[in-house]
Design a protein around this motif. Structure first.
Motif, PDB file in Angstrom:
ATOM      1  N   GLY A  78       0.812  -1.216   0.000  1.00  0.00           N
ATOM      2  CA  GLY A  78       0.000   0.000   0.000  1.00  0.00           C
ATOM      3  C   GLY A  78       0.846   1.267   0.000  1.00  0.00           C
ATOM      4  N   ILE A  79       2.114   1.151   0.420  1.00  0.00           N
ATOM      5  CA  ILE A  79       2.987   2.332   0.438  1.00  0.00           C
ATOM      6  C   ILE A  79       3.143   2.892  -0.987  1.00  0.00           C
ATOM      7  N   TRP A  80       3.030   2.002  -2.001  1.00  0.00           N
ATOM      8  CA  TRP A  80       3.274   2.428  -3.390  1.00  0.00           C
ATOM      9  C   TRP A  80       2.114   3.226  -3.973  1.00  0.00           C
ATOM     10  N   THR A  81       1.030   3.371  -3.224  1.00  0.00           N
ATOM     11  CA  THR A  81       0.000   4.314  -3.701  1.00  0.00           C
ATOM     12  C   THR A  81       0.424   5.745  -3.341  1.00  0.00           C
ATOM     13  N   HIS A  82       1.384   5.868  -2.421  1.00  0.00           N
ATOM     14  CA  HIS A  82       1.826   7.193  -1.976  1.00  0.00           C
ATOM     15  C   HIS A  82       3.064   7.678  -2.713  1.00  0.00           C
ATOM     16  N   VAL A  83       3.848   6.728  -3.192  1.00  0.00           N
ATOM     17  CA  VAL A  83       5.158   7.091  -3.749  1.00  0.00           C
ATOM     18  C   VAL A  83       5.562   6.045  -4.795  1.00  0.00           C
ATOM     19  N   GLY A  84       6.341   6.489  -5.809  1.00  0.00           N
ATOM     20  CA  GLY A  84       6.778   5.554  -6.848  1.00  0.00           C
ATOM     21  C   GLY A  84       8.090   4.873  -6.478  1.00  0.00           C
ATOM     22  N   ARG A  85       8.669   4.173  -7.441  1.00  0.00           N
ATOM     23  CA  ARG A  85       9.942   3.494  -7.173  1.00  0.00           C
ATOM     24  C   ARG A  85      10.853   3.527  -8.399  1.00  0.00           C
ATOM     25  N   GLU A  86      10.863   4.679  -9.060  1.00  0.00           N
ATOM     26  CA  GLU A  86      11.762   4.884 -10.205  1.00  0.00           C
ATOM     27  C   GLU A  86      12.816   5.920  -9.835  1.00  0.00           C
ATOM     28  N   PRO A  87      14.053   5.721 -10.332  1.00  0.00           N
ATOM     29  CA  PRO A  87      15.079   6.747 -10.088  1.00  0.00           C
ATOM     30  C   PRO A  87      14.632   8.084 -10.669  1.00  0.00           C
ATOM     31  N   SER A  88      15.081   9.162 -10.075  1.00  0.00           N
ATOM     32  CA  SER A  88      14.622  10.469 -10.568  1.00  0.00           C
ATOM     33  C   SER A  88      15.632  11.109 -11.510  1.00  0.00           C
ATOM     34  N   GLY A  89      16.920  10.836 -11.296  1.00  0.00           N
ATOM     35  CA  GLY A  89      17.937  11.509 -12.110  1.00  0.00           C
ATOM     36  C   GLY A  89      17.987  13.005 -11.853  1.00  0.00           C
ATOM     37  N   ASP A  90      17.293  13.452 -10.812  1.00  0.00           N
ATOM     38  CA  ASP A  90      17.233  14.875 -10.482  1.00  0.00           C
ATOM     39  C   ASP A  90      17.806  15.103  -9.087  1.00  0.00           C
ATOM     40  N   PRO A  91      18.119  16.366  -8.760  1.00  0.00           N
ATOM     41  CA  PRO A  91      18.581  16.656  -7.399  1.00  0.00           C
ATOM     42  C   PRO A  91      17.549  16.234  -6.344  1.00  0.00           C
ATOM     43  N   PHE A  92      18.021  16.047  -5.101  1.00  0.00           N
ATOM     44  CA  PHE A  92      17.136  15.505  -4.057  1.00  0.00           C
ATOM     45  C   PHE A  92      15.941  16.388  -3.752  1.00  0.00           C
ATOM     46  N   ASN A  93      16.103  17.706  -4.002  1.00  0.00           N
ATOM     47  CA  ASN A  93      15.001  18.605  -3.634  1.00  0.00           C
ATOM     48  C   ASN A  93      14.307  19.189  -4.860  1.00  0.00           C
ATOM     49  N   SER A  94      14.396  18.479  -5.988  1.00  0.00           N
ATOM     50  CA  SER A  94      13.816  18.992  -7.234  1.00  0.00           C
ATOM     51  C   SER A  94      12.291  18.901  -7.228  1.00  0.00           C
ATOM     52  N   ILE A  95      11.665  19.866  -7.879  1.00  0.00           N
ATOM     53  CA  ILE A  95      10.196  19.878  -7.962  1.00  0.00           C
ATOM     54  C   ILE A  95       9.727  19.545  -9.385  1.00  0.00           C
ATOM     55  N   THR A  96      10.624  19.552 -10.358  1.00  0.00           N
ATOM     56  CA  THR A  96      10.193  19.505 -11.759  1.00  0.00           C
ATOM     57  C   THR A  96       9.354  18.269 -12.114  1.00  0.00           C
ATOM     58  N   VAL A  97       9.836  17.084 -11.797  1.00  0.00           N
ATOM     59  CA  VAL A  97       9.111  15.878 -12.215  1.00  0.00           C
ATOM     60  C   VAL A  97       7.757  15.762 -11.508  1.00  0.00           C
ATOM     61  N   LEU A  98       7.681  16.362 -10.322  1.00  0.00           N
ATOM     62  CA  LEU A  98       6.413  16.324  -9.575  1.00  0.00           C
ATOM     63  C   LEU A  98       5.272  16.920 -10.397  1.00  0.00           C
ATOM     64  N   GLU A  99       5.573  17.961 -11.127  1.00  0.00           N
ATOM     65  CA  GLU A  99       4.507  18.590 -11.908  1.00  0.00           C
ATOM     66  C   GLU A  99       4.076  17.684 -13.065  1.00  0.00           C
ATOM     67  N   TYR A 100       5.052  17.096 -13.745  1.00  0.00           N
ATOM     68  CA  TYR A 100       4.709  16.207 -14.869  1.00  0.00           C
ATOM     69  C   TYR A 100       3.936  14.977 -14.405  1.00  0.00           C
ATOM     70  N   GLU A 101       4.206  14.537 -13.161  1.00  0.00           N
ATOM     71  CA  GLU A 101       3.611  13.277 -12.706  1.00  0.00           C
ATOM     72  C   GLU A 101       2.532  13.508 -11.645  1.00  0.00           C
ATOM     73  N   SER A 102       1.811  14.593 -11.815  1.00  0.00           N
ATOM     74  CA  SER A 102       0.630  14.906 -10.997  1.00  0.00           C
ATOM     75  C   SER A 102       0.869  14.825  -9.496  1.00  0.00           C
ATOM     76  N   GLY A 103       2.036  15.302  -9.069  1.00  0.00           N
ATOM     77  CA  GLY A 103       2.299  15.421  -7.640  1.00  0.00           C
ATOM     78  C   GLY A 103       2.653  14.121  -6.948  1.00  0.00           C
ATOM     79  N   ARG A 104       2.834  13.028  -7.701  1.00  0.00           N
ATOM     80  CA  ARG A 104       3.235  11.759  -7.070  1.00  0.00           C
ATOM     81  C   ARG A 104       4.751  11.623  -7.173  1.00  0.00           C
ATOM     82  N   PRO A 105       5.439  11.616  -6.031  1.00  0.00           N
ATOM     83  CA  PRO A 105       6.905  11.594  -6.086  1.00  0.00           C
ATOM     84  C   PRO A 105       7.446  10.295  -6.676  1.00  0.00           C
ATOM     85  N   ARG A 106       8.563  10.415  -7.357  1.00  0.00           N
ATOM     86  CA  ARG A 106       9.141   9.259  -8.067  1.00  0.00           C
ATOM     87  C   ARG A 106       9.603   8.133  -7.178  1.00  0.00           C
ATOM     88  N   ASN A 107      10.202   8.453  -6.044  1.00  0.00           N
ATOM     89  CA  ASN A 107      10.712   7.386  -5.170  1.00  0.00           C
ATOM     90  C   ASN A 107      10.811   7.893  -3.722  1.00  0.00           C
TER      91      ASN A 107
END
Ligand SMILES: NC(=O)CC[C@H](N)C(=O)O
Length: 306
Positions: A78-107
């Motif tokens: 159930g934890i995976w409904t809150h967060v994904g499990r793919e590498p981000s390739g972005d800095p630890f505090n990046s916001i960019t991918v969050l916007e593309y992926e509707s606010g669901r963090p990559r990992n």
């Protein structure tokens, strides 16, 4: 093993470029960069150490491994409904991918993902209850009740929370954060502020060395599949946009923190904690990475060789 660690500590002492201490958290900017510690805990209960291995430091993002473990224990998949499990390739505090992926963090190891994990494990409780749970869990896995939060570091982060607050509010606008943002951040900053030494941290990682069981104490922390999966996530996501470099140079699951610590797991062999406060350009310990690279050369420990 002791000789190997002594040699690595001696080699690190002669390094002149220590990297740069994180100063965006003012309380961490005071730490003396000329420190290096390394410790290895093995499944038989031995701990080998060299350098400043008993000095306490701020574990910062390494704590994300522990809260993910708590989250997996409480919510299972159930934890995976809150967060994904793919590498981000972005800095630890990046916001960019969050916007593309509707606010669901990559990992769970980037800041946004760790904040989402905190929100998931709070389950309607007040911050105090969740903080108690996190600290008890760390005591349990490290077999050490002396471990504490560093309230000064947590307060310093709360005071300079703008970036993490932006991530949390952004996720909340998509419905991915349920609790009050400042309460979630309060828990997140305290978990990051936990102060541990390399020796304590190496012991705390032992359950990931032996399929979820601390073989020395005989305690099962998590099931074997979950343990394997946490190691996979550490390998793929544990160093943010430096994860590829870490896998290339070290070849083991690892999780870094901006306090300069790295927890690294050699499955079946040992749990390794290194610490040196100076960071490289992506926020990972500069000497820590070098030391782990040397350790792997000297021991042959790597998940990519046998
Ligand atoms: N990479 C890290 O260790 C970052 C953790 C830190 N507490 C932050 O939120 O910025």
């Amino acid at each position: 093993m002791q000789q190997i660690l002594d040699d690595i500590a001696a080699e690190m002492a002669s390094e002149t470029d220590h990297g740069k201490v994180a100063d965006y958290i003012p309380q961490l900017a005071h730490v003396d960069p000329n420190q290096f510690g390394i410790a290895i805990a093995t499944p038989d209960g031995q701990v080998y150490a060299a350098g400043n291995a008993s000095t306490l430091f701020s574990i910062q993002s390494i704590s994300k491994v522990f809260t993910l473990t708590i989250g997996l224990g409480k919510l299972g998949d159930g934890i995976w409904t809150h967060v994904g499990r793919e590498p981000s390739g972005d800095p630890f505090n990046s916001i960019t991918v969050l916007e593309y992926e509707s606010g669901r963090p990559r990992n769970p190891f980037i800041n946004a993902g760790a904040i989402a994990v905190v929100d998931a494990i709070m389950m309607g409780h007040e911050p105090k209850a969740t903080l108690g749970e996190i600290l008890r869990f760390v005591h349990f896995i490290a077999d050490d009740d002396s471990i504490r939060f560093d309230h000064k570091v947590a307060a310093s982060e709360m005071q300079h929370r703008d970036r993490n607050a932006a991530l949390a509010h952004f996720m909340k606008s998509f419905g991915h954060i349920k609790h009050d943002v400042d309460k979630v951040l309060g828990v997140y900053f305290h978990q990051c502020s936990i102060a541990m030494s390399c020796e304590q941290l190496a012991r705390a990682g032992l359950f990931l060395v032996s399929n979820g069981v601390n073989q020395h104490t005989g305690v099962r922390v998590i099931n074997a599949q979950q343990s394997r999966r946490i190691n996979s996530l550490m390998m793929m996501c544990g160093h943010y946009d430096g994860a590829g470099e870490f896998a290339y140079r070290v070849g083991l699951p690892g999780k870094s923190g901006v306090g300069g610590g790295i927890l690294t797991i050699a499955p079946g062999k040992g749990s390794i904690a290194v610490w040196s406060p100076g960071l490289d350009h992506v926020g990972n310990s500069k000497l820590g990475l070098k030391a782990l690279e040397l350790l792997v050369q000297k021991t042959g420990w790597s998940v990519f060789s046998n």
